[in-house]
Scaffold this active site. Structure first.
Site, PDB file in Angstrom:
ATOM      1  N   SER A 266      45.230  38.638  30.639  1.00 21.92           N
ATOM      2  CA  SER A 266      46.537  37.995  30.545  1.00 21.92           C
ATOM      3  C   SER A 266      46.376  36.501  30.306  1.00 21.92           C
ATOM      4  CB  SER A 266      47.270  38.225  31.872  1.00 21.92           C
ATOM      5  OG  SER A 266      48.347  37.343  31.980  1.00 21.92           O
TER       6      SER A 266
ATOM      7  N   TYR B   7      47.557  38.201  41.511  1.00 23.87           N
ATOM      8  CA  TYR B   7      47.526  38.977  40.265  1.00 23.87           C
ATOM      9  C   TYR B   7      46.616  38.288  39.243  1.00 23.87           C
ATOM     10  CZ  TYR B   7      48.902  40.557  35.642  1.00 23.87           C
ATOM     11  OH  TYR B   7      48.865  41.002  34.344  1.00 23.87           O
TER      12      TYR B   7
ATOM     13  N   LYS C 152      42.721  39.315  37.371  1.00 24.32           N
ATOM     14  CA  LYS C 152      42.373  39.331  35.943  1.00 24.32           C
ATOM     15  C   LYS C 152      41.113  38.484  35.719  1.00 24.32           C
ATOM     16  CE  LYS C 152      45.589  42.032  34.643  1.00 24.32           C
ATOM     17  NZ  LYS C 152      45.245  43.402  34.275  1.00 24.32           N
TER      18      LYS C 152
ATOM     19  N   ASN D  50      48.053  57.454  37.347  1.00 18.73           N
ATOM     20  CA  ASN D  50      48.522  58.048  38.610  1.00 18.73           C
ATOM     21  C   ASN D  50      50.039  57.946  38.764  1.00 18.73           C
ATOM     22  OD1 ASN D  50      48.898  55.363  39.148  1.00 18.73           O
ATOM     23  ND2 ASN D  50      47.632  55.294  40.995  1.00 18.73           N
TER      24      ASN D  50
HETATM   25  P1  NAD Z   1      52.660  49.257  33.480  1.00 19.20           P
HETATM   26  O1  NAD Z   1      52.849  49.140  34.953  1.00 19.20           O
HETATM   27  O2  NAD Z   1      53.797  49.722  32.659  1.00 19.20           O
HETATM   28  O3  NAD Z   1      51.402  50.193  33.157  1.00 19.20           O
HETATM   29  C1  NAD Z   1      50.297  50.313  34.010  1.00 19.20           C
HETATM   30  C2  NAD Z   1      50.011  51.796  34.148  1.00 19.20           C
HETATM   31  O4  NAD Z   1      48.855  51.957  34.979  1.00 19.20           O
HETATM   32  C3  NAD Z   1      51.160  52.565  34.819  1.00 19.20           C
HETATM   33  O5  NAD Z   1      51.409  53.748  34.095  1.00 19.20           O
HETATM   34  C4  NAD Z   1      50.621  52.877  36.213  1.00 19.20           C
HETATM   35  O6  NAD Z   1      51.158  54.098  36.702  1.00 19.20           O
HETATM   36  C5  NAD Z   1      49.135  52.955  35.947  1.00 19.20           C
HETATM   37  N1  NAD Z   1      48.261  52.660  37.089  1.00 19.20           N
HETATM   38  C6  NAD Z   1      48.281  51.597  37.925  1.00 19.20           C
HETATM   39  N2  NAD Z   1      47.287  51.676  38.796  1.00 19.20           N
HETATM   40  C7  NAD Z   1      46.608  52.821  38.534  1.00 19.20           C
HETATM   41  C8  NAD Z   1      45.480  53.450  39.082  1.00 19.20           C
HETATM   42  N3  NAD Z   1      44.820  52.941  40.118  1.00 19.20           N
HETATM   43  N4  NAD Z   1      45.060  54.615  38.537  1.00 19.20           N
HETATM   44  C9  NAD Z   1      45.699  55.163  37.482  1.00 19.20           C
HETATM   45  N5  NAD Z   1      46.785  54.619  36.926  1.00 19.20           N
HETATM   46  C10 NAD Z   1      47.232  53.448  37.431  1.00 19.20           C
HETATM   47  O7  NAD Z   1      52.141  47.822  32.979  1.00 19.20           O
HETATM   48  P2  NAD Z   1      51.956  47.275  31.496  1.00 19.20           P
HETATM   49  O8  NAD Z   1      52.977  46.241  31.267  1.00 19.20           O
HETATM   50  O9  NAD Z   1      51.819  48.399  30.555  1.00 19.20           O
HETATM   51  O10 NAD Z   1      50.577  46.523  31.646  1.00 19.20           O
HETATM   52  C11 NAD Z   1      49.336  47.158  31.343  1.00 19.20           C
HETATM   53  C12 NAD Z   1      48.206  46.178  31.664  1.00 19.20           C
HETATM   54  O11 NAD Z   1      48.405  44.973  30.924  1.00 19.20           O
HETATM   55  C13 NAD Z   1      48.147  45.779  33.139  1.00 19.20           C
HETATM   56  O12 NAD Z   1      46.789  45.681  33.508  1.00 19.20           O
HETATM   57  C14 NAD Z   1      48.784  44.412  33.142  1.00 19.20           C
HETATM   58  O13 NAD Z   1      48.287  43.601  34.182  1.00 19.20           O
HETATM   59  C15 NAD Z   1      48.353  43.862  31.789  1.00 19.20           C
HETATM   60  N6  NAD Z   1      49.266  42.823  31.288  1.00 19.20           N
HETATM   61  C16 NAD Z   1      50.608  43.098  31.189  1.00 19.20           C
HETATM   62  C17 NAD Z   1      51.460  42.104  30.749  1.00 19.20           C
HETATM   63  C18 NAD Z   1      52.951  42.363  30.670  1.00 19.20           C
HETATM   64  O14 NAD Z   1      53.716  41.396  30.589  1.00 19.20           O
HETATM   65  N7  NAD Z   1      53.419  43.599  30.641  1.00 19.20           N
HETATM   66  C19 NAD Z   1      50.964  40.838  30.397  1.00 19.20           C
HETATM   67  C20 NAD Z   1      49.597  40.604  30.499  1.00 19.20           C
HETATM   68  C21 NAD Z   1      48.747  41.612  30.946  1.00 19.20           C
END
Ligand code: NAD
Ligand code: UDP
Length: 329
Positions: A124, A148, A152, A32
């Site tokens: 995570s 957060y 998870k 989104n």
């Molecule tokens: P990000 O914010 O770059 O990517 C998340 C994507 O999901 C974005 O493009 C956002 O627009 C989309 N999104 C969010 N809610 C939505 C919804 N309801 N419907 C459709 N799209 C939606 O984050 P990231 O760093 O790529 O992380 C991806 C996943 O990995 C997340 O779940 C995050 O919690 C998990 N994670 C990230 C990290 C980190 O350090 N980056 C570490 C551990 C876990």
């Protein structure tokens, strides 16, 4: 395989789309754009030379998700869609529970209705709470310090409970450590809006002169140099971990850490970044950040045994690729 990538326009999702397309899989992205943009989808297609199907959709919207499942026959779902800012989750707990937990429920329901049995979830290292490193998948989950982290833990429990009711459901709960870096083309990367929460994006902004100085949160931890130690993993290694998880996924629940198993302190990362990129990153040691742990790094034996996957890229490559993406995006 034909894979639905929820949140595929985001930082980790877009790199995983590249790895999926380069491994010959078909990709359908639902995002989104709450934290990303359409440019990323264009870049993924440009650098792989392959097309993907894209839906601008909120995956907490059951009707929107159903309509996507009606148009495709998926072999698996990777669920990246969620909010990820720890501090913001304390300010807006309901927004985090709604988005991160409901998205898991809605996507899982659609999988059940449409007979999709492979589900890969972005979890995570935060679910380990303050367990001592190296963090092993067998450790009990401790309470996390923020909503957060709880989203998870709850999502992991939901998927585990669903798997108990259906012996064909195959779930990978991938616990990421600290993803950094970018695709080596420089065409993809991490572009946080506002002040970065995470260390690497902050270092990059100081290096380019956008900020004067890096605040180093705490210099008195019982670590190699007093600063916090984390397990930084190149985002392309992380992306490839998803391909390995999808290919080896069997029925049941599989909890796997995706990290390097190596701890790096804040100052070690700053020094590596300066040396590799020939830039200066002025820093100042300030007070500890509330809720931070001294050390957090993965036990990586299970990923190697079960997925046949290990992280390959060095800390120097992580620093080089973060900086390259910053300059070319
Ligand atoms: P990000 O914010 O770059 O990517 C998340 C994507 O999901 C974005 O493009 C956002 O627009 C989309 N999104 C969010 N809610 C939505 C919804 N309801 N419907 C459709 N799209 C939606 O984050 P990231 O760093 O790529 O992380 C991806 C996943 O990995 C997340 O779940 C995050 O919690 C998990 N994670 C990230 C990290 C980190 O350090 N980056 C570490 C551990 C876990
Ligand atoms: N950190 C820091 N200054 C910053 C951001 C982070 O010193 O501006 C430290 C933080 O205290 C931790 C490490 O860098 O020791 C990694 O922090 P990050 O937020 O990137 O990851 P997390 O703490 O969630 O693992």
């Amino acid at each position: 395989m034909n894979i639905l990538v929820a949140g595929g326009a985001g930082y980790i999702g877009s790199h995983t789309c590249v790895a999926l397309l380069q491994s010959g899989h078909s990709v359908v992205v639902a995002d989104n754009f709450s934290n990303s943009s359409h440019e990323t989808i264009v870049a993924v297609q440009h650098l792989t030379g392959r097309k993907l199907t894209f839906y601008e959709a909120d995956v907490t919207d059951a009707a929107a998700v159903e309509s996507i499942f009606l148009q495709h026959r998926f072999d698996g779902v990777i669920h990246f869609a969620g909010f990820k800012a720890v501090g913001e989750s304390v300010e807006k707990p309901l927004a985090y529970y709604r988005n991160n937990v409901l998205s898991t429920v809605v996507l899982t329901e659609a999988c059940r209705r449409h007979g999709v049995s492979r589900f890969v979830f972005s979890s995570s290292a935060t679910v380990y709470g303050d367990n001592r490193s190296p963090l092993l998948e067998t450790l009990p989950l401790l309470p996390t310090t923020n909503p957060y982290g709880e989203t998870k833990v709850i999502s992991e429990r939901i998927l585990t409970d669903v798997a108990k009711t259906d012996s064909s459901f195959a779930v990978a709960l991938l616990r990421y450590f600290n993803p950094v870096g970018a695709h080596e083309s420089g065409l993809l990367g991490e572009k946080p809006k506002g002040t970065p929460n995470n260390l690497m994006p902050y270092i990059v902004q100081v290096a380019r002169g956008q900020r004067d100085c890096l605040p180093v949160f705490g210099g008195d931890y019982p670590t190699v140099d007093g600063t916090g130690v984390r397990d930084y993993i190149h985002v392309m290694d992380l992306a490839e971990g998803h391909i390995a998880a999808l290919s080896s996924l069997k029925a049941g629940v599989h909890v796997v850490n995706l990290g390097t198993g190596k701890g790096t302190s804040v100052l070690q990362l700053v020094k590596a970044f300066e040396a590799v990129n020939g830039v200066r990153v002025p820093y100042e040691v300030v007070g500890r950040r509330p809720g931070d742990l001294a050390e957090c790094y993965a036990g990586v034996g299970k990923a190697e045994r079960d997925l046949g996957w290990t992280a390959k890229r060095s800390l120097a490559e992580m620093c080089r690729d973060s900086w390259r993406a910053e300059r070319s995006l």
